[in-house]
Scaffold this motif. Structure first.
Motif, PDB file in Angstrom:
ATOM      1  N   ARG A 114       0.835  -1.209   0.000  1.00 13.79           N
ATOM      2  CA  ARG A 114       0.000   0.000   0.000  1.00 13.79           C
ATOM      3  C   ARG A 114       0.865   1.253   0.000  1.00 13.79           C
ATOM      4  NH1 ARG A 114      -3.948  -2.067   3.319  1.00 13.79           N
ATOM      5  NH2 ARG A 114      -5.882  -2.128   2.155  1.00 13.79           N
ATOM      6  N   LEU A 115       1.929   1.247   0.779  1.00 11.98           N
ATOM      7  CA  LEU A 115       2.802   2.428   0.824  1.00 11.98           C
ATOM      8  C   LEU A 115       3.474   2.659  -0.523  1.00 11.98           C
ATOM      9  CD1 LEU A 115       4.495   2.261   4.356  1.00 11.98           C
ATOM     10  CD2 LEU A 115       2.354   3.354   3.655  1.00 11.98           C
ATOM     11  N   GLN A 116       3.823   1.597  -1.217  1.00 12.81           N
ATOM     12  CA  GLN A 116       4.418   1.760  -2.546  1.00 12.81           C
ATOM     13  C   GLN A 116       3.428   2.381  -3.517  1.00 12.81           C
ATOM     14  OE1 GLN A 116       5.752  -2.243  -3.369  1.00 12.81           O
ATOM     15  NE2 GLN A 116       7.796  -1.873  -2.526  1.00 12.81           N
ATOM     16  N   ARG A 117       2.146   2.078  -3.343  1.00 10.71           N
ATOM     17  CA  ARG A 117       1.124   2.716  -4.190  1.00 10.71           C
ATOM     18  C   ARG A 117       0.994   4.201  -3.881  1.00 10.71           C
ATOM     19  NH1 ARG A 117      -4.120  -0.597  -3.021  1.00 10.71           N
ATOM     20  NH2 ARG A 117      -5.045   1.023  -4.367  1.00 10.71           N
ATOM     21  N   LEU A 118       1.371   4.585  -2.657  1.00 12.47           N
ATOM     22  CA  LEU A 118       1.261   5.988  -2.253  1.00 12.47           C
ATOM     23  C   LEU A 118       2.452   6.826  -2.692  1.00 12.47           C
ATOM     24  CD1 LEU A 118      -0.139   5.513   1.356  1.00 12.47           C
ATOM     25  CD2 LEU A 118      -1.313   6.632  -0.545  1.00 12.47           C
ATOM     26  N   GLU A 119       3.580   6.203  -2.972  1.00 12.53           N
ATOM     27  CA  GLU A 119       4.787   6.971  -3.297  1.00 12.53           C
ATOM     28  C   GLU A 119       4.599   7.965  -4.435  1.00 12.53           C
ATOM     29  OE1 GLU A 119       9.235   6.012  -2.477  1.00 12.53           O
ATOM     30  OE2 GLU A 119       8.283   4.116  -3.059  1.00 12.53           O
ATOM     31  N   PRO A 120       3.911   7.607  -5.538  1.00  7.78           N
ATOM     32  CA  PRO A 120       3.696   8.618  -6.585  1.00  7.78           C
ATOM     33  C   PRO A 120       2.952   9.852  -6.096  1.00  7.78           C
ATOM     34  CG  PRO A 120       3.251   6.425  -7.437  1.00  7.78           C
ATOM     35  CD  PRO A 120       3.444   6.276  -5.952  1.00  7.78           C
ATOM     36  N   LEU A 121       2.003   9.679  -5.158  1.00  4.86           N
ATOM     37  CA  LEU A 121       1.284  10.831  -4.607  1.00  4.86           C
ATOM     38  C   LEU A 121       2.220  11.698  -3.776  1.00  4.86           C
ATOM     39  CD1 LEU A 121      -2.083   9.223  -3.443  1.00  4.86           C
ATOM     40  CD2 LEU A 121      -1.588  10.403  -5.587  1.00  4.86           C
ATOM     41  N   TRP A 122       3.078  11.056  -2.984  1.00  6.18           N
ATOM     42  CA  TRP A 122       4.018  11.823  -2.164  1.00  6.18           C
ATOM     43  C   TRP A 122       5.040  12.542  -3.039  1.00  6.18           C
ATOM     44  CZ3 TRP A 122       4.702   6.877   1.201  1.00  6.18           C
ATOM     45  CH2 TRP A 122       3.577   6.728   2.021  1.00  6.18           C
ATOM     46  N   GLN A 123       5.416  11.913  -4.148  1.00 11.22           N
ATOM     47  CA  GLN A 123       6.319  12.596  -5.081  1.00 11.22           C
ATOM     48  C   GLN A 123       5.681  13.895  -5.558  1.00 11.22           C
ATOM     49  OE1 GLN A 123       9.341  11.748  -5.722  1.00 11.22           O
ATOM     50  NE2 GLN A 123       9.595   9.518  -5.733  1.00 11.22           N
ATOM     51  N   GLN A 124       4.388  13.849  -5.858  1.00 14.31           N
ATOM     52  CA  GLN A 124       3.699  15.055  -6.313  1.00 14.31           C
ATOM     53  C   GLN A 124       3.553  16.073  -5.193  1.00 14.31           C
ATOM     54  OE1 GLN A 124       0.177  14.190  -8.895  1.00 14.31           O
ATOM     55  NE2 GLN A 124       0.879  12.076  -8.755  1.00 14.31           N
ATOM     56  N   MET A 125       3.274  15.599  -3.973  1.00  9.04           N
ATOM     57  CA  MET A 125       3.198  16.513  -2.825  1.00  9.04           C
ATOM     58  C   MET A 125       4.525  17.216  -2.600  1.00  9.04           C
ATOM     59  SD  MET A 125       1.107  14.346   0.052  1.00  9.04           S
ATOM     60  CE  MET A 125      -0.472  13.561  -0.327  1.00  9.04           C
ATOM     61  N   GLY A 230       4.911   9.352 -10.554  1.00 13.36           N
ATOM     62  CA  GLY A 230       4.399  10.709 -10.395  1.00 13.36           C
ATOM     63  C   GLY A 230       5.311  11.788 -10.939  1.00 13.36           C
ATOM     64  N   ILE A 231       6.564  11.458 -11.281  1.00 13.96           N
ATOM     65  CA  ILE A 231       7.493  12.436 -11.837  1.00 13.96           C
ATOM     66  C   ILE A 231       8.339  11.773 -12.922  1.00 13.96           C
ATOM     67  CG2 ILE A 231       7.648  13.953  -9.816  1.00 13.96           C
ATOM     68  CD1 ILE A 231      10.123  12.504  -8.945  1.00 13.96           C
ATOM     69  N   SER A 232       9.044  12.581 -13.701  1.00 11.88           N
ATOM     70  CA  SER A 232       9.861  12.072 -14.795  1.00 11.88           C
ATOM     71  C   SER A 232      11.118  11.384 -14.256  1.00 11.88           C
ATOM     72  CB  SER A 232      10.272  13.217 -15.722  1.00 11.88           C
ATOM     73  OG  SER A 232      11.192  14.068 -15.063  1.00 11.88           O
ATOM     74  N   PRO A 233      11.767  10.548 -15.068  1.00 11.46           N
ATOM     75  CA  PRO A 233      12.968   9.850 -14.587  1.00 11.46           C
ATOM     76  C   PRO A 233      14.079  10.775 -14.107  1.00 11.46           C
ATOM     77  CG  PRO A 233      12.186   8.846 -16.619  1.00 11.46           C
ATOM     78  CD  PRO A 233      11.375  10.095 -16.417  1.00 11.46           C
ATOM     79  N   ILE A 234      14.360  11.841 -14.852  1.00  9.48           N
ATOM     80  CA  ILE A 234      15.457  12.723 -14.475  1.00  9.48           C
ATOM     81  C   ILE A 234      15.117  13.517 -13.220  1.00  9.48           C
ATOM     82  CG2 ILE A 234      16.929  14.611 -15.229  1.00  9.48           C
ATOM     83  CD1 ILE A 234      17.435  11.846 -16.555  1.00  9.48           C
ATOM     84  N   ARG A 235      13.866  13.927 -13.073  1.00  7.54           N
ATOM     85  CA  ARG A 235      13.480  14.612 -11.837  1.00  7.54           C
ATOM     86  C   ARG A 235      13.527  13.640 -10.653  1.00  7.54           C
ATOM     87  NH1 ARG A 235      10.978  19.311  -9.868  1.00  7.54           N
ATOM     88  NH2 ARG A 235      11.566  19.261  -7.683  1.00  7.54           N
ATOM     89  N   PHE A 236      13.179  12.380 -10.894  1.00  7.30           N
ATOM     90  CA  PHE A 236      13.290  11.361  -9.852  1.00  7.30           C
ATOM     91  C   PHE A 236      14.745  11.222  -9.412  1.00  7.30           C
ATOM     92  CE2 PHE A 236      13.869   7.025  -8.324  1.00  7.30           C
ATOM     93  CZ  PHE A 236      12.769   6.844  -7.497  1.00  7.30           C
ATOM     94  N   LEU A 237      15.658  11.214 -10.366  1.00  7.80           N
ATOM     95  CA  LEU A 237      17.084  11.123 -10.053  1.00  7.80           C
ATOM     96  C   LEU A 237      17.518  12.315  -9.200  1.00  7.80           C
ATOM     97  CD1 LEU A 237      19.920   9.917 -10.363  1.00  7.80           C
ATOM     98  CD2 LEU A 237      20.109  11.138 -12.560  1.00  7.80           C
ATOM     99  N   THR A 238      17.039  13.509  -9.542  1.00  7.89           N
ATOM    100  CA  THR A 238      17.370  14.693  -8.754  1.00  7.89           C
ATOM    101  C   THR A 238      16.913  14.533  -7.309  1.00  7.89           C
ATOM    102  OG1 THR A 238      17.258  16.168 -10.667  1.00  7.89           O
ATOM    103  CG2 THR A 238      16.955  17.172  -8.502  1.00  7.89           C
ATOM    104  N   GLU A 239      15.698  14.019  -7.108  1.00  8.08           N
ATOM    105  CA  GLU A 239      15.176  13.853  -5.757  1.00  8.08           C
ATOM    106  C   GLU A 239      15.937  12.773  -4.997  1.00  8.08           C
ATOM    107  OE1 GLU A 239      13.086  15.771  -4.312  1.00  8.08           O
ATOM    108  OE2 GLU A 239      12.564  16.975  -6.058  1.00  8.08           O
ATOM    109  N   VAL A 240      16.330  11.700  -5.684  1.00 10.08           N
ATOM    110  CA  VAL A 240      17.129  10.650  -5.044  1.00 10.08           C
ATOM    111  C   VAL A 240      18.468  11.219  -4.586  1.00 10.08           C
ATOM    112  CG1 VAL A 240      18.414   8.522  -5.496  1.00 10.08           C
ATOM    113  CG2 VAL A 240      16.029   8.721  -6.215  1.00 10.08           C
ATOM    114  N   ARG A 241      19.114  11.984  -5.463  1.00  7.14           N
ATOM    115  CA  ARG A 241      20.394  12.597  -5.104  1.00  7.14           C
ATOM    116  C   ARG A 241      20.234  13.584  -3.957  1.00  7.14           C
ATOM    117  NH1 ARG A 241      22.735  13.743 -11.266  1.00  7.14           N
ATOM    118  NH2 ARG A 241      23.734  11.690 -11.527  1.00  7.14           N
ATOM    119  N   LEU A 242      19.174  14.375  -3.998  1.00  9.35           N
ATOM    120  CA  LEU A 242      18.954  15.371  -2.955  1.00  9.35           C
ATOM    121  C   LEU A 242      18.701  14.711  -1.603  1.00  9.35           C
ATOM    122  CD1 LEU A 242      18.622  18.291  -2.098  1.00  9.35           C
ATOM    123  CD2 LEU A 242      16.258  18.220  -2.938  1.00  9.35           C
ATOM    124  N   THR A 243      17.963  13.596  -1.602  1.00 10.23           N
ATOM    125  CA  THR A 243      17.704  12.874  -0.358  1.00 10.23           C
ATOM    126  C   THR A 243      18.999  12.379   0.275  1.00 10.23           C
ATOM    127  OG1 THR A 243      15.499  12.198  -1.065  1.00 10.23           O
ATOM    128  CG2 THR A 243      16.535  10.869   0.640  1.00 10.23           C
TER     129      THR A 243
END
Length: 305
Positions: A114-125, A230-243
């Protein structure tokens, strides 16, 4: 404007006691962490969640490593929305309805799936604070995302054995579509892309190299990846790096330049710019005063003795 902020973090070291003005909901995606509050202590493993009302302190002690999502949400907004989305109070677990909750820690077990289904929503938040929206548009977007969130986790609030995925009846099976609708191979490709970006974030990924690695076209990968995360691959990479960059800034004494290189940013100015965008302060200032007061991006906090 109502605050609804999602922050992904990976932690390996204990945190100080911190009080958040907003309600805080912790979701553990991987690993496990002990969470201590003024009321009690919890061990949250992957798939578990914990809600804490505003003005209450908590601290965390990860078991080796824990990846989690923290949602900071205006408590009055949270209570009002929950009251609307949980209309039958008799069906809700005792103490979990907003009219009964005193703000103390509430532990839930939505499960990893269930939490994995929520991750795209949190990405948008997570992206909401950085977007220029009219207050009315932003408020509507907050309500929309929260309602979608609750549609997934609502069964965990209800008393008794509840399932949101009942087994189909014989009649339903007989009249079902023959063959798969979903191409599971493409789901596997997106999952592979997510894994590559998380585990090999230091590499100089481009959309072309990533799409080649998972054997999809650039356009097809972008469409499927955005649909699932919920986000593009490159933006996902940016968020992974930022985390990970944030973890290094908070948990180590590495220089800002070396921390940036460690996560894949050769230019530390890029890392600093994204850090400022998230926290409202530079990495250097953050190290001097972790958890800065900032009302428009991160939830405001204050350290306690």
């Amino acid at each position: 404007m109502v605050r609804l902020i999602a922050v992904e973090s990976t932690r390996t070291l204990p945190t100080n006691r911190v009080v958040f003005d907003d309600a805080r909901i912790i979701h553990v995606m991987e690993g496990a962490t002990e969470v201590e509050t003024a009321d009690t202590r919890f061990l949250l493993e992957a798939g578990a969640s914990l809600a804490i009302g505003g003005g209450r302190w908590c601290s965390m002690r990860p078991r080796l490593r824990a990846r989690m999502w923290d949602i900071y949400i205006d408590e009055s907004f949270l209570r009002a929305q929950l009251a609307l989305l949980l209309p039958d109070r008799t069906r809700v677990q005792r103490g979990f309805h907003p009219h009964e909750w005193n703000g103390g820690p509430l532990s839930l077990s939505p499960g990893v799936a269930r939490l994995q289904r929520l991750e795209p929503l949190w990405q948008q938040m997570r992206l909401l604070p950085g977007r220029a929206h009219l207050p009315e548009v932003a408020a509507a977007r907050n309500v929309e995302l929260f309602a979608r969130w609750m549609s997934i986790v609502a069964p965990t609030f209800l008393a008794g054995e509840v399932t949101d995925d009942p087994s189909p009846s014989t009649a339903q099976v007989q009249s079902a579509v023959r063959g798969r609708i979903t191409d599971t191979a493409t789901l596997g490709s997106v999952g592979r892309a997510v894994w590559l970006l998380r585990e090999r974030m230091r590499e100089p990924w481009t959309l072309t190299t990533l799409s080649d690695s998972v054997a999809l076209s650039r356009a097809h990968l972008t469409r499927l990846f955005t649909l699932r995360t919920g986000i593009s691959p490159i933006r996902f990479l940016t968020e992974v790096r930022l985390t990970e960059f944030t973890r290094l800034i908070e948990e180590t004494e590495l220089s800002i330049s070396y921390a940036a290189q460690t996560v894949g940013w050769r230019d530390p100015r890029i890392a600093s710019a994204w850090f400022v965008r998230r926290f409202g302060v530079t990495p250097s200032k953050y190290r001097l005063t972790p958890h800065p007061h900032h009302t428009t991006r991160e939830a405001r906090v204050r350290n306690t003795p």
